[in-house]
Design a protein around this motif. Structure first.
Motif, PDB file in Angstrom:
ATOM      1  N   PHE A   8     -17.530  -9.092   2.220  1.00 44.11           N
ATOM      2  CA  PHE A   8     -16.482  -9.086   1.184  1.00 44.11           C
ATOM      3  C   PHE A   8     -15.138  -8.882   1.870  1.00 44.11           C
ATOM      4  CE2 PHE A   8     -20.446  -8.264  -0.841  1.00 44.11           C
ATOM      5  CZ  PHE A   8     -20.381  -9.008  -2.003  1.00 44.11           C
ATOM      6  N   VAL A   9     -14.727  -9.907   2.587  1.00 39.51           N
ATOM      7  CA  VAL A   9     -13.611  -9.818   3.513  1.00 39.51           C
ATOM      8  C   VAL A   9     -12.289 -10.207   2.854  1.00 39.51           C
ATOM      9  CG1 VAL A   9     -12.727 -10.650   5.718  1.00 39.51           C
ATOM     10  CG2 VAL A   9     -15.178 -10.304   5.411  1.00 39.51           C
ATOM     11  N   SER A  10     -12.358 -11.204   1.999  1.00 44.18           N
ATOM     12  CA  SER A  10     -11.140 -11.626   1.302  1.00 44.18           C
ATOM     13  C   SER A  10     -10.569 -10.428   0.548  1.00 44.18           C
ATOM     14  CB  SER A  10     -11.483 -12.753   0.336  1.00 44.18           C
ATOM     15  OG  SER A  10     -10.866 -12.552  -0.905  1.00 44.18           O
ATOM     16  N   VAL A  11      -9.247 -10.336   0.491  1.00 38.60           N
ATOM     17  CA  VAL A  11      -8.652  -9.152  -0.142  1.00 38.60           C
ATOM     18  C   VAL A  11      -9.101  -9.002  -1.592  1.00 38.60           C
ATOM     19  CG1 VAL A  11      -6.651  -8.920   1.340  1.00 38.60           C
ATOM     20  CG2 VAL A  11      -6.536 -10.464  -0.629  1.00 38.60           C
ATOM     21  N   GLU A  12      -9.287 -10.131  -2.262  1.00 35.38           N
ATOM     22  CA  GLU A  12      -9.732 -10.050  -3.653  1.00 35.38           C
ATOM     23  C   GLU A  12     -11.177  -9.558  -3.722  1.00 35.38           C
ATOM     24  OE1 GLU A  12      -8.573 -10.213  -6.643  1.00 35.38           O
ATOM     25  OE2 GLU A  12      -6.520 -10.836  -6.277  1.00 35.38           O
ATOM     26  N   HIS A  13     -11.999 -10.005  -2.787  1.00 30.19           N
ATOM     27  CA  HIS A  13     -13.378  -9.511  -2.759  1.00 30.19           C
ATOM     28  C   HIS A  13     -13.409  -8.028  -2.442  1.00 30.19           C
ATOM     29  CE1 HIS A  13     -15.542 -13.642  -2.153  1.00 30.19           C
ATOM     30  NE2 HIS A  13     -15.266 -13.383  -3.401  1.00 30.19           N
ATOM     31  N   LEU A  14     -12.577  -7.624  -1.489  1.00 31.89           N
ATOM     32  CA  LEU A  14     -12.503  -6.210  -1.128  1.00 31.89           C
ATOM     33  C   LEU A  14     -12.156  -5.385  -2.357  1.00 31.89           C
ATOM     34  CD1 LEU A  14     -12.201  -3.803   0.862  1.00 31.89           C
ATOM     35  CD2 LEU A  14      -9.834  -4.535   1.202  1.00 31.89           C
ATOM     36  N   LYS A  15     -11.149  -5.841  -3.062  1.00 30.52           N
ATOM     37  CA  LYS A  15     -10.692  -5.121  -4.245  1.00 30.52           C
ATOM     38  C   LYS A  15     -11.812  -5.033  -5.278  1.00 30.52           C
ATOM     39  CE  LYS A  15      -8.098  -6.238  -8.303  1.00 30.52           C
ATOM     40  NZ  LYS A  15      -7.118  -7.099  -8.931  1.00 30.52           N
ATOM     41  N   ARG A  16     -12.403  -6.184  -5.574  1.00 33.19           N
ATOM     42  CA  ARG A  16     -13.394  -6.226  -6.642  1.00 33.19           C
ATOM     43  C   ARG A  16     -14.691  -5.531  -6.248  1.00 33.19           C
ATOM     44  NH1 ARG A  16     -12.332 -10.912 -10.145  1.00 33.19           N
ATOM     45  NH2 ARG A  16     -10.119 -11.350  -9.956  1.00 33.19           N
ATOM     46  N   TYR A  17     -15.035  -5.604  -4.960  1.00 32.07           N
ATOM     47  CA  TYR A  17     -16.300  -5.026  -4.519  1.00 32.07           C
ATOM     48  C   TYR A  17     -16.215  -3.500  -4.453  1.00 32.07           C
ATOM     49  CZ  TYR A  17     -20.820  -5.110  -2.111  1.00 32.07           C
ATOM     50  OH  TYR A  17     -22.147  -4.956  -1.796  1.00 32.07           O
ATOM     51  N   THR A  18     -15.055  -3.012  -3.995  1.00 32.59           N
ATOM     52  CA  THR A  18     -14.935  -1.550  -3.823  1.00 32.59           C
ATOM     53  C   THR A  18     -14.176  -0.894  -4.968  1.00 32.59           C
ATOM     54  OG1 THR A  18     -12.836  -1.741  -2.656  1.00 32.59           O
ATOM     55  CG2 THR A  18     -14.832  -1.832  -1.308  1.00 32.59           C
ATOM     56  N   THR A  19     -13.543  -1.670  -5.833  1.00 32.03           N
ATOM     57  CA  THR A  19     -12.614  -1.222  -6.896  1.00 32.03           C
ATOM     58  C   THR A  19     -11.312  -0.643  -6.332  1.00 32.03           C
ATOM     59  OG1 THR A  19     -13.367   1.071  -7.258  1.00 32.03           O
ATOM     60  CG2 THR A  19     -14.566  -0.668  -8.426  1.00 32.03           C
ATOM     61  N   LEU A  20     -11.033  -0.934  -5.081  1.00 28.28           N
ATOM     62  CA  LEU A  20      -9.782  -0.501  -4.458  1.00 28.28           C
ATOM     63  C   LEU A  20      -8.582  -1.114  -5.194  1.00 28.28           C
ATOM     64  CD1 LEU A  20      -8.429   0.656  -1.687  1.00 28.28           C
ATOM     65  CD2 LEU A  20      -8.430  -1.711  -1.042  1.00 28.28           C
ATOM     66  N   GLY A  21      -7.705  -0.272  -5.647  1.00 27.13           N
ATOM     67  CA  GLY A  21      -6.497  -0.788  -6.301  1.00 27.13           C
ATOM     68  C   GLY A  21      -6.684  -1.140  -7.756  1.00 27.13           C
ATOM     69  N   MET A  22      -7.870  -0.848  -8.324  1.00 28.77           N
ATOM     70  CA  MET A  22      -8.102  -1.200  -9.719  1.00 28.77           C
ATOM     71  C   MET A  22      -7.900  -0.015 -10.662  1.00 28.77           C
ATOM     72  SD  MET A  22     -11.331  -3.758  -9.190  1.00 28.77           S
ATOM     73  CE  MET A  22     -11.614  -4.172 -10.888  1.00 28.77           C
ATOM     74  N   ALA A  23      -7.459   1.094 -10.125  1.00 31.35           N
ATOM     75  CA  ALA A  23      -7.281   2.281 -10.965  1.00 31.35           C
ATOM     76  C   ALA A  23      -5.986   2.182 -11.760  1.00 31.35           C
ATOM     77  CB  ALA A  23      -7.270   3.520 -10.070  1.00 31.35           C
TER      78      ALA A  23
END
Lengths: 417, 89, 986
Positions: free
Chosen positions: C524-539
């Motif tokens: 999950f390398v793409s920044v969007e995948h990173l975000k969606r996979y880890t919920t990083l930045g979705m708070a």
């Protein structure tokens, strides 16, 4: 590696030392039996079912960005089969059945949750229309129930029942409808397809096609080289016209923007999905706690992937009117997806219109719920060169013959569907 | 989005109803291939990503059909005229 | 108490009492909830999303991920309110959230212990067995644990407004750049709006101790504001957050009443401003960022810039004894300010090996212990009590209860991305700076990455002047005041490797450094995948703090630069906006306007029960004394029409006036039947199609003169048909000489029907002979006067099937006309009837209406096949000839009656053959409209059946599985009553 509780525990204890890629990142082969263009849910599901149901594993899925970067990752995650017309309803019901077993099928928790959907009824005439629909659903083997106002009130106590401009008189419930985690669906299909040998090729945009002497489509051009294929399948809803134009085709499709919204996360409030029958508003709550909602299209052609304020106001006027406690919750994020709005609002799954070409398009704003069945039927169409019985009404020539599937009865006006 | 209505001046798009592509021309019903031509006219669209000529109806204003040149990627409007003028042009 | 003895921009004379978790505290006017909590030594303020870890205040504004509270109570409870932006008021109530049973002891903190198993996206890999358990067991538990605060259970009692504003230059932010921009533009005479999110103007000038023209920066703020206030063309809007940039529109929310206990009467809580600005200058400043290290989430660890704000603006020491951990010069000033304010600073730990001599000297002058090349790698305490650091190969424990951290600033560029512009990575400042901006927007000051005060002042002035110039004003940038410039060097540093304990990237969503590593490992390398996979930045802070450190970590994993890694999109709104603001007043009965017929007041007098019919409120029926249910009233009304005379307001029909020599030609092209041959004084029923061949609408059109026609449309399609005609005239056939106007609102139309109607009408018209059978035969139309000189149009039309007249008068005469008709008709008991009776009678007559004109039916389906002219082209003619539309097996319009006359039919039932299984394949049709006919004494229905009229006489089933009925029905021709039409012709 098969995902399991054991696997989670082992990875926890070993600090993920044995974690592996969810899907490979292969170099493309020079030629594939089937090349699916579009790494969204539909494209990946098509590849999966080509391998799983038809034993065709020399398959690649070509994605211009990262998989799930189009509408698969931008929708409001609802699945349902509450359609009216015989051209649609059995197909969507098959999709719901596939949703019901998708976790086990894919060995991936896509968090499909049959939380139910209620279409609210605000007038006697609307009830008649919904009853017709509810009966059409039952004829196709789907579930549907008619709720009276008191039943709706028990289920959704927080709506405005006493002072509404359009009073709530009941609802049509489909209990087996629900929501799923959209990204999980993409990743689950990708991982499962990959396991069966499908190549997922990300960051490869199709810039052109190679053609045979008879006009047949023989391959695609990408900035990183040409890839040949015996069959080429388009599953790029939102961008169908753009790709079709590279083949000299014009489609009965216009691209419009649909906005979606999520609130800050809150503790559980909304049990399932419900839709306002006298405004443009529908809502559900995600597992994380955000209220996910939307409404009408931004009603003009656009590829901008962003919407405008009038629709946001329209959606929230409906939302707050229907559910007055919403006023104090906050909008966290809004985004928009490109909808392949077909001329009758229903999808197109077909062979052709050029040799070796297969078309999966026109999902309007309802593609997510169709993901498994679309893959299932499109794979069948590609593998057998004949339409699947469930999608035989969804062929492209219906516009020529007049067998349109116009659920809303608004005619060839995509922004009104 | 503000649409410069040739009659009323710049007005919010909310005041307008949308039809879509301004380029298809209604075919002659008497043509031998009228069925095919009408099929194309009613259903097939270029649907371009970029420059687009489209029809808006100023329903909450002067009730004139306005032909708008707008970029579907940026929403930037470059020209507007009464639709009837576009038709005669 | 951590309140400092002096300074600060608080009003110490105004004490404000508030509660947090039911405990009483005091703060001052000018505090935020966060500063007041800190002043009262409240460190633990919340729990994180996943692990329920104890959390404290980390930021100072919209970026706050931790200090979220439920503000107020009851119907006004607002979950997830940032303590850092909540303005303190007397009586404020706040409650911590996402904890049970208490903030101090939260059972779900056990999740933290399970964190090795609860890593990024673990839920995709488990909870699948057994199959039913996800929905029954796991998901409900996850849902209960997730979420943050609780929504109020009642309707929001506050009101919201929407307003429009227009200006030449909109300035967003009122720090040094924003104030300078507003001044430059304002002096030129341009209309300026200065929008500031905070309740005080000044931005960072309120937080930093520097000088402008050798004076405190607040003096510059006051002076500039004074000049701006004196300019009539400048509007200052504080508490106003510009949330989003749409096409030609800036959306801003003004918090009008949020700093009050409750808004004043009639005062809105918030206003949604739709700002139309020719130009805009974004001067939104920049936000400090965290460093990712073990235990960086403990209450007491705070960002350095906000810490400085608490010290200088709010006179609060964030800790009794603090340390600073940073990679940049700016954070040093936090340490200096803390020392200068009298707080204790144990050490300043900088990841850099060298810093500028000026900085080193300033530290030395203050006796500040500086540790260069150092890293904090662990922290201890439920609330911070010590940190562990290493430098020069040695480790050391410092007893501190506060740590200010900084990995440098991120310019606030979110608004620049709202049209899809992609931010650009600037390696020198290790931050994203604006890329392509929305049209008309320019950026100034720290939002561009220019952090020095003089740069901010100069850029603001230049951009403000430029914007005013582009908006058509003569503007020059004012001279930039002399400003003290603190050093601003930085060396990128993101993550302390080999930390102890979890190192958080996203505080609220509990995304740790190891989660980013796992995401990379799993592809999950793409920044969007990173975000969606880890919920990083979705708070709820949308990654304001976590985005850049997260990208930096991913870049490191994949061996790419941050520029190559890219960033996720900033989408509206800039910070969360109350949903009520978007709705404004459109709530309850005011959700949508209600259209009232001209006789509405009369109908009210007569006791009508009203029903919502699209936008209209229409009388459904008129109960009279002694009637115990609606059916009795409706049956009486029907009988009145059938036996004597009834009156109904039909003004809701669309009415379109058409004039010109070519109207006949136009009508021939839009109706399937011919109109050009219609004589003057006659009306004709017409059906119009869409171009795709399906029916659009029906109605009657009358010819009043050689070149004057009046068309009626159905109520529902009034606007649509008018638009359609305009389309045809302006686009298809601009050569036709026709002028048209919708006159639906201008004419009231009253239908009078029944055997006594002529006698009654004769007493209404000024010339009784006008309405004789000879002068006004069936389908006749004429213009005359009524009520002594009131202009009127009278049509011999009948929807009910009885002898009928429709009288149109100017709308303001409609009520008078209706009253006169009732009064005059009293001798025949002239009866006002409603929509219900109208529906019953039209079903009895088999007239099609809304349920049949559903957009899916053809003219032939509806029984109008023979009306269609074959001699002319008309809209829809060609497409109506397509095979599917002419298939004899299509569903055609028929009538139904139950074989057992006691049974009741209901619309929505489908039609099946006797003995057929209930399947889609066996579906033969459906019932569209049903009633129990008082005239016939049994149930009747209209609908569609495959084969249509060919099935008349067959016995089929009306199957309503949804409501559990299955009734044998006989198929009939749709006209149940007076099928030859003799009564209306009379």
């Amino acid at each position: 590696m098969r995902y399991s509780l054991f696997n989670v525990i082992v990875n926890g204890l070993t600090k993920n030392r044995f974690a592996e890629r969810a899907w490979r990142d292969p170099e493309p082969k020079p030629e594939y039996d089937v090349l699916v263009i579009g790494g969204g849910g539909h494209g990946l599901a098509t590849a999966y079912y080509l391998a799983k149901n038809h034993g065709i594993t020399n398959v690649a899925v070509l994605e211009k960005g990262w998989i799930g970067s189009g509408n698969a990752g931008r929708n409001t995650t609802i699945f349902r089969s509450n359609y009216l017309l015989p051209g649609n309803e059995p197909f969507y019901e098959h999709s719901v059945k596939l949703w019901e077993g998708l976790e086990q099928e894919l060995n991936y928790n896509v968090m499909a949750s049959q939380r139910g959907i209620v279409n609210l009824i605000h007038s006697d005439a609307q009830r008649d229309v919904y009853v017709r629909r509810g009966n059409a659903m039952r004829l196709a083997g789907a579930d549907s129930e008619l709720l009276d106002a008191a039943q709706v009130r028990t289920l959704l106590p927080f709506l405005d029942y006493d002072n509404a401009r359009f009073p709530i008189k009941g609802g049509l419930l489909q209990a087996r409808a629900g929501t799923a985690r959209h990204d999980g669906v993409v990743w689950g299909f990708a991982r499962a397809a990959d396991k069966l040998g499908v190549d997922i090729l990300q960051n490869r945009e199709v810039t052109g096609f190679t053609r045979g002497p008879d006009g047949a489509v023989t391959g695609v051009e990408t900035p990183r080289g040409t890839i040949k294929a015996k069959k080429i399948a388009l599953a790029v809803a939102g961008s169908s016209s753009r790709l079709a134009s590279k083949l000299g085709l014009r489609l009965p499709i216009e691209s419009l923007v649909m906005q979606a919204f999520v609130s800050e996360a809150i503790k559980p409030l909304i049990p399932g999905v419900f839709t306002f029958g006298a405004g443009h508003f529908y809502i559900s709550q995600s597992d994380k706690g955000g209220l996910v909602f939307g409404g009408d299209l931004d009603g003009y052609n656009s590829y901008a992937q962003r919407g405008n304020l009038p629709v946001i106001e329209d959606v929230l006027e409906g939302g707050v009117a229907l559910m007055p406690l919403l006023g104090r919750l906050r909008l966290l994020r809004q985004w928009a997806g490109l909808c392949d709005m077909s001329m009758d609002g229903s999808p197109i799954i077909d062979i052709g219109p050029l040799p070796n070409l297969y078309l999966n398009a026109g999902w309007s704003y309802g593609g997510f719920k169709a993901t498994p069945a679309s893959g299932w039927c499109f794979a069948h169409t590609i593998a057998r060169d004949e339409p699947h019985p469930l999608t035989k009404a969804m062929r492209l020539d219906r516009f020529r013959t007049g067998h349109v599937i116009d659920e809303k009865g608004v005619g060839a006006q995509p922004n009104l569907h | 989005m503000l649409i410069p209505c040739p009659y009323c001046g710049a007005r919010d798009a909310e005041e307008f109803s949308y039809r879509g592509d301004a380029t298809p021309v209604r075919p002659d019903a008497a043509a031998p291939d009228a069925a095919e031509q009408f099929h194309d006219y009613v259903y097939l669209r270029d649907n371009p990503a970029g420059a687009f000529r489209e029809l808006w109806y100023h329903s909450a204003g002067c009730r004139r059909w306005v032909e708008v040149e707008r970029d579907t990627l940026t929403h930037a409007i470059t020209a507007t005229r009464f639709a009837a003028e576009g038709r005669r042009a | 108490m951590s309140r400092l003895e002096k300074n600060g921009l608080i009003d110490r004379t105004q004490k404000l009492r508030f509660t947090f978790d039911s405990k009483f505290f005091e703060g001052f006017q000018g505090d935020t909830l966060a500063s007041a909590l800190l002043a009262n030594d409240v460190k633990l303020v919340g729990r994180s999303f996943k692990y329920h870890r104890p959390r404290g205040i980390v930021g100072g504004g919209a970026e706050e991920p931790n200090a979220l509270v439920e503000l107020r109570s009851g119907a006004r409870r607002e979950p997830n309110t940032r303590a850092t932006t909540a303005e303190l008021y007397d009586g404020l109530e706040a409650r911590s959230q996402n904890r049970w049973p208490s903030l101090d002891f939260d059972v779900l903190a056990v999740n933290g212990l399970l964190s090795p198993f609860f890593g990024a996206a673990f839920y995709y890999k488990t909870f699948m067995w057994p199959k039913a358990a996800w929905e029954k067991l796991y998901e409900p538990a996850i849902r209960r644990a997730a979420g943050l605060g609780r929504a109020a259970q009642e309707a929001d009692p506050d009101i919201y407004e929407k307003a429009n504003a227009f200006c030449d230059v909109l300035v967003i932010g009122s720090g040094p750049a924003g104030l300078s921009a507003a001044l430059a533009a304002g002096r030129s005479g341009a209309r300026v709006i200065l929008a500031e999110e905070d309740f005080a103007f000044g931005g960072r000038l309120l937080s930093e101790r520097t000088t402008i023209n050798d004076a405190a920066p607040t003096e510059f703020v006051d002076k500039t504001l004074a000049e701006l206030r004196a300019l009539p063309n400048v509007r200052l809007m504080r508490r106003t957050s510009v949330a989003a940039i749409y096409d030609d529109c800036y959306a801003a929310v003004e918090r009008v009443g949020d700093h009050l206990r409750t808004p004043e009467k009639f005062q809105p809580r918030q206003i949604l401003w739709r700002i139309t600005a020719k130009r805009a200058v974004l001067a939104a400043g920049a936000l400090d960022r965290p460093i990712v290290f073990g235990g960086n989430n403990r209450p007491g660890v705070m960002l350095a810039a906000p810490a400085q704000t608490y010290i200088n603006r709010f006179a609060v020491a964030p800790a009794k004894k603090m340390a600073v951990f940073a990679n940049n010069d700016a954070a040093w000033t936090t340490a200096f300010d803390a020392l200068d304010a009298g707080a204790e600073v144990a050490a300043l730990i900088d990841t850099r090996d060298t810093v500028s001599p000026t900085l080193a000297q300033a530290a030395q002058d203050r006796g500040l212990r500086v540790i260069l090349g150092g890293e904090v790698f662990a922290t201890k305490g439920k609330c911070l009590d010590s940190i562990e650091l290493r430098a020069a190969g040695k480790t050391e424990i410092l007893q501190v209860d506060g740590l200010a951290m900084s990995s440098g600033f991120s310019p606030n560029i979110a608004l620049t991305c709202h049209h899809g512009g992609k931010p650009v990575w600037n390696e020198a400042i290790a931050a994203f700076v604006p890329g392509e901006c929305p049209p008309g927007l320019s950026v100034a000051g720290a939002a561009t990455g220019a952090y020095s005060l003089s740069d901010c002042l100069a850029q603001g002035a230049a951009q403000g002047a430029q914007a005013a110039t582009e908006a058509g004003f003569k503007a020059t940038a004012p001279d930039t005041p002399k400003a003290e410039d603190a050093p601003r060097a930085l060396k990128a540093f993101w993550h302390v490797e080999n930390s102890k304990g979890m190192a958080f990237v996203d505080f609220q969503n509990d995304v740790c450094a190891k989660d980013v590593v796992l995401a990379h490992k799993e592809g999950f390398v793409s920044v969007e995948h990173l975000k969606r996979y880890t919920t990083l930045g979705m708070a709820t802070d949308q990654g304001k703090l976590s985005n850049v450190p997260g990208l930096a970590l991913m870049a490191k994993q994949s061996g790419k630069t941050i520029a190559e890694t890219g960033t996720t999109m900033f989408r509206p709104p800039w910070s969360p906006v109350a949903l009520g603001a978007f709705a404004g007043h459109h709530r309850a009965k005011d959700f949508r306007p209600a259209r009232l017929t001209p006789t509405h007041a009369l109908a009210e007098e007569l006791g009508a029960v009203f029903v919502e019919a699209g936008p209209w409120l229409r009388a459904a029926y008129f109960p009279r004394k002694g009637e115990t249910n609606w059916k009795q009233s409706v049956d009486r009304e029907v009988r009145a029409v059938r036996e004597s005379v009834g009156v109904i307001d039909v003004s809701t029909f669309g009415k379109i006036e058409l004039q010109g020599p070519d109207v006949g030609k136009l009508l021939d092209r839009i109706y399937i039947n011919t109109f050009s041959t219609l004589p003057i004084g006659k009306a004709r029923y017409g059906v119009m199609l869409r171009e795709d061949g399906f029916v659009m609408d029906d109605g009657t059109t009358a010819r009043l003169g050689q070149d004057r026609w009046i068309m009626t449309t159905t109520t529902a399609n009034a606007a649509k048909v008018s638009q359609h005609l305009d389309f045809c005239l302006q686009n298809l056939w601009p050569d036709l000489d026709v002028r048209m106007a919708s006159v639906s609102e201008q004419w009231a139309q009253i239908a009078v029907a029944g055997p006594r109607s002529r006698g009654l009408i004769a007493q209404i018209v000024d010339d009784a002979s006008a309405v004789s059978a000879e002068n006004l035969p069936y389908m006749g139309a004429l213009e005359t006067t009524v009520l002594g000189g009131v202009q009127a149009r009278i049509f011999r039309l009948s929807f009910s099937g009885e002898l009928g007249f429709e009288i149109a008068v100017p709308a303001d005469q409609g009520e008078q006309l209706a009253r006169k008709i009732l009064e005059t008709g009293a001798e025949w008991d002239a009866t006002f009837y409603g929509l219900e009776a109208l529906a019953v009678m039209r079903i009895e007559k088999g007239h099609v209406s809304g349920p049949e004109l559903n957009g899916q039916t053809t003219a032939a389906d509806l029984g109008f096949g023979r009306m269609a002219s074959t001699k002319k082209d008309y809209i829809g003619a060609v497409m109506a000839r397509r095979p599917a539309l002419t298939d004899p097996d299509r569903m055609g319009f028929v009538g139904f009656k139950p074989v057992n006359p006691k049974e009741v039919l209901r619309a929505g039932a489908h039609v099946l053959a006797k003995g057929a299984a209930a399947t889609t394949e066996n579906d033969l049709g459906y019932l569209t409209s049903a009633t129990i006919s008082p005239t016939l004494g049994h149930a009747i229905a209209l609908g569609f059946v495959k084969g249509g009229a060919a099935r008349i006489g067959e016995i089929l089933r009306a199957w309503d599985g949804l409501r559990g009925t299955d009734i044998l029905v006989e198929i009939l021709a749709p006209a149940f009553y007076d099928s030859k039409g003799e009564r209306s012709n009379g």
